[in-house]
Enzyme design. Structure first.
Site, PDB file in Angstrom:
ATOM      1  N   GLU A 197       0.746  -1.333   0.438  1.00  0.00           N
ATOM      2  CA  GLU A 197      -0.188   0.534   0.513  1.00  0.00           C
ATOM      3  C   GLU A 197       0.872   0.712  -0.630  1.00  0.00           C
ATOM      4  O   GLU A 197       1.866   1.185   0.746  1.00  0.00           O
ATOM      5  CB  GLU A 197      -0.932  -0.041   1.160  1.00  0.00           C
ATOM      6  CG  GLU A 197      -1.843  -1.461   0.508  1.00  0.00           C
ATOM      7  CD  GLU A 197      -2.938  -1.272   2.128  1.00  0.00           C
ATOM      8  OE1 GLU A 197      -3.912  -2.139   2.029  1.00  0.00           O
ATOM      9  OE2 GLU A 197      -3.019  -0.215   3.503  1.00  0.00           O
TER      10      GLU A 197
ATOM     11  N   HIS B 259     -11.036  10.078   7.746  1.00  0.00           N
ATOM     12  CA  HIS B 259     -10.664   8.890   8.286  1.00  0.00           C
ATOM     13  C   HIS B 259      -9.986   8.497   9.195  1.00  0.00           C
ATOM     14  O   HIS B 259     -10.622   7.226   9.470  1.00  0.00           O
ATOM     15  CB  HIS B 259      -9.769   8.402   6.319  1.00  0.00           C
ATOM     16  CG  HIS B 259      -9.680   6.723   6.511  1.00  0.00           C
ATOM     17  ND1 HIS B 259     -10.218   6.133   6.335  1.00  0.00           N
ATOM     18  CD2 HIS B 259      -8.580   6.062   6.767  1.00  0.00           C
ATOM     19  CE1 HIS B 259      -9.934   4.783   6.320  1.00  0.00           C
ATOM     20  NE2 HIS B 259      -9.267   5.059   6.563  1.00  0.00           N
TER      21      HIS B 259
ATOM     22  N   ARG C 100      -0.837   8.894   2.249  1.00  0.00           N
ATOM     23  CA  ARG C 100      -2.092   9.664   1.511  1.00  0.00           C
ATOM     24  C   ARG C 100      -2.304  10.825   1.689  1.00  0.00           C
ATOM     25  O   ARG C 100      -3.339  11.487   1.090  1.00  0.00           O
ATOM     26  CB  ARG C 100      -2.978   8.691   3.323  1.00  0.00           C
ATOM     27  CG  ARG C 100      -3.416   7.197   3.136  1.00  0.00           C
ATOM     28  CD  ARG C 100      -4.128   6.997   4.237  1.00  0.00           C
ATOM     29  NE  ARG C 100      -4.359   4.997   3.986  1.00  0.00           N
ATOM     30  CZ  ARG C 100      -5.016   4.210   4.392  1.00  0.00           C
ATOM     31  NH1 ARG C 100      -5.450   4.988   5.880  1.00  0.00           N
ATOM     32  NH2 ARG C 100      -4.421   3.258   4.068  1.00  0.00           N
TER      33      ARG C 100
ATOM     34  N   HIS D 212      -8.806   9.857   3.671  1.00  0.00           N
ATOM     35  CA  HIS D 212      -8.377   8.645   2.803  1.00  0.00           C
ATOM     36  C   HIS D 212      -8.577   9.369   1.826  1.00  0.00           C
ATOM     37  O   HIS D 212     -10.092   9.788   1.136  1.00  0.00           O
ATOM     38  CB  HIS D 212      -9.515   7.946   2.880  1.00  0.00           C
ATOM     39  CG  HIS D 212      -8.923   6.568   2.299  1.00  0.00           C
ATOM     40  ND1 HIS D 212      -8.901   5.921   0.878  1.00  0.00           N
ATOM     41  CD2 HIS D 212      -7.986   5.362   2.745  1.00  0.00           C
ATOM     42  CE1 HIS D 212      -8.072   5.057   1.063  1.00  0.00           C
ATOM     43  NE2 HIS D 212      -7.581   4.114   1.578  1.00  0.00           N
TER      44      HIS D 212
ATOM     45  N   ARG E 183      -0.810   8.617   8.880  1.00  0.00           N
ATOM     46  CA  ARG E 183      -0.587   7.600   9.550  1.00  0.00           C
ATOM     47  C   ARG E 183      -0.654   6.681   8.686  1.00  0.00           C
ATOM     48  O   ARG E 183      -0.601   6.649   7.330  1.00  0.00           O
ATOM     49  CB  ARG E 183      -2.088   7.162   9.732  1.00  0.00           C
ATOM     50  CG  ARG E 183      -1.805   5.405  10.215  1.00  0.00           C
ATOM     51  CD  ARG E 183      -3.360   4.900  10.614  1.00  0.00           C
ATOM     52  NE  ARG E 183      -4.084   5.538   9.374  1.00  0.00           N
ATOM     53  CZ  ARG E 183      -4.955   3.895   8.908  1.00  0.00           C
ATOM     54  NH1 ARG E 183      -4.480   3.022   8.854  1.00  0.00           N
ATOM     55  NH2 ARG E 183      -5.670   4.444   8.393  1.00  0.00           N
TER      56      ARG E 183
END
Length: 529
Positions: A116, A353, A292, A244, A388
């Site tokens: 990811e 998110h 992100r 997100h 994060r």
């Protein structure tokens, strides 16, 4: 009613349930798990992507995972917290498997790992595209079958109990504030009961519901952060709200917005404008797999430049059967609104998110309030820093559940119930007219936060949010004092408190850093690309 427990756990996601199982295994005292809805409606259930852990030692190692986490967090992470989570992750993965959680495997029996955004290697364990639901399922079965755990579904924690409730004045400078349990609303009696405990664990999840568009369930109203803040506990880094980049754009379904997992970009998905033009090459050399915060800001900017309400994620160049196999739920969801993702672009846009900040805790999960622990999304361990790294949250929850369980078990015998806690002062009635006021105020909070405290901020926007929230705070506190406690008004109070904390701490950070992006201050060196 007055109840007494050794362990009172407020919240029932992966953090709360794994902690409950760990303490139940070692301690034969009374354990209570408070869940504001049902066990299957936690934030954990909605997590699609997976769990980050170093398991393939042929290509991966702890140092790589640590460095990826530090880079994503803009190097303001707590290094000790990062080390603790990364190095203890494999052991906790084994624990999840023992509890009955299934992760996808290859034919040779090894884990089928995804990659990811922000990760330098393939290290994401998953269960198709509904990993959170699978973890929640496995833990729910284990918790429900454990006779030592009392489960209180559809119960709502109103406030934690401290010296304040004993008639002692408590301020943020008061040393040795202690938690004696919580006041909890019983849905059947509509009465607020007193739950006394030797140890209290706060694991109430996120606060995405303070924004108009979020991937979180509507119950994610920041209850834990708000309760601890009102009790004069330390709450930190609330300005770092992660949006997100890719929630499904569906005007008929905005709350919660359906998440299109980051694993789909790891799989090869490309972000494009509706006309087919790719754009991430303008923003980062990692393209669609950049962290992100970078991807969300890029999408936000492209939407504003072109005056569009979404961009697109393209997987049409991938093998259709492979796409259906890896992402069966996303395929079905999109098909239900007329989109065949093997042939058509997926319309996506950013949505609130994840909260990187929260109740400040140490390496044992201890908060600034004695006998009160906090783990999971409502806590601020320092792992995430300013942003994060994808799939670090679920593993953080189980690692800190283990740390908090070991520490609280070692100290449980030091605590007792030798305090006289008064019952909840239950005055007033709630009228239909006042219900309307609550509903309207909830909408206003969402509008204020989305319009003024979103992906891109400014001093002027933050000041306007502060003023609007202050007015809502005064109105709501006045109403709360006159009416009986209800889930609706308590959630509204919590949302306003959380909105205030996000806004205030955003105002106090005079720089662009991580997820806090403001047009009034220059980019921090680590943010410059």
């Amino acid at each position: 009613m007055v109840y007494k427990y050794d362990f009172l756990i407020i919240g029932a996601g992966v953090a709360g349930m794994s902690y409950a199982l760990k303490v139940a295994r070692e301690h034969k005292g009374k354990i209570c798990l408070i869940c504001k809805t049902t066990l299957d409606e936690a934030n954990t259930y909605f997590a699609q992507g997976g769990v980050a852990s170093v398991t393939n030692l042929k290509i991966d190692n702890f140092d790589k995972h640590i460095e990826d986490t530090m880079i994503a967090g803009d190097y303001i992470n707590d290094v000790e917290a990062v080390e603790q989570v990364v190095r203890n992750a494999p052991e906790q993965i084994d624990e999840l498997v023992k509890w009955g959680v299934h992760f996808d495997r290859k034919e040779d029996g090894s884990f089928d790992l995804h990659r990811e955004g922000g990760h330098s290697e393939f290290r994401i364990l998953h269960h198709a595209d509904d990993t959170g639901a699978e973890i929640q399922r496995g833990l729910m079965e284990a918790v429900r079958s454990n006779p030592d755990i009392d489960i209180k579904e559809n119960h709502f924690a109103v406030e934690i109990i401290t010296q304040h409730h004993l008639g002692i004045v408590v301020t943020r400078r008061t040393p040795n504030i202690q938690c004696y349990g919580a006041y909890v609303l019983n849905p059947e009696t509509q009465k607020v009961d007193t739950y006394l405990s030797k140890v209290t664990l706060m694991c109430t999840g996120g606060c995405g519901a303070v924004y108009q568009t979020t991937t979180n369930p509507v119950i994610a109203t920041g209850d834990g952060e708000a309760m601890v803040y009102r009790a004069k506990g330390t709450v930190q880094d609330m300005e770092f709200v992660q949006f997100h980049p890719t929630s499904l754009y569906n005007p008929q379904e905005t709350h919660p917005a359906y998440l299109i997992t980051e694993a789909m970009r790891g799989y090869g998905g490309i972000l494009r404008l509706p006309n087919g033009e790719s754009f991430m090459e303008k923003y980062d050399k990692r393209l669609s797999l950049a962290p992100r915060d970078i991807v969300a800001r890029a999408i936000d900017k492209e939407m504003k430049i072109h005056g569009i309400d979404h961009v697109c994620l393209d997987v049409t160049h991938k093998d259709p059967e492979e796409t259906k196999h890896h992402f069966p739920n996303i395929y079905k969801k999109c098909l239900s609104i007329g989109i065949d993702i093997t042939k058509e672009y997926i319309p996506v846009r950013p949505a609130a998110h994840y909260m990187c900040g929260g109740i400040k805790v140490d390496l044992n999960g201890e908060s600034s309030i004695k006998r009160l622990y906090a783990i999971g999304e409502c806590s601020c361990t320092g792992l995430h820093g300013g942003n994060r790294l994808a799939s670090n949250s679920l593993i953080e929850a189980v690692v800190y559940a283990d740390a908090a369980a070991k520490h609280s078990l070692a100290h449980i015998d030091e605590y007792d119930f030798n305090v006289h806690v008064p019952e909840w002062d239950d005055q007033g009635t709630l009228t239909n007219e006042e219900k309307v006021l609550i509903t309207q105020s909830v909408k206003e909070v969402g509008q204020i936060m989305s319009n003024y405290v979103g992906i891109v901020r400014s001093d002027l926007r933050l000041k306007r949010a502060w003023n609007r929230l202050d007015l809502l705070y005064e109105e709501t506190e006045s109403l709360f004092k006159r009416v009986k406690a209800s889930k609706d008004i308590c959630e509204l109070r919590n949302m306003i408190n959380v909105g205030y904390l996000i806004t205030r701490q955003a105002i106090e950070r005079k720089e662009c850093r991580g997820l806090h992006f403001t047009i009034d201050y220059p980019l921090h060196a680590y943010d410059k690309k």
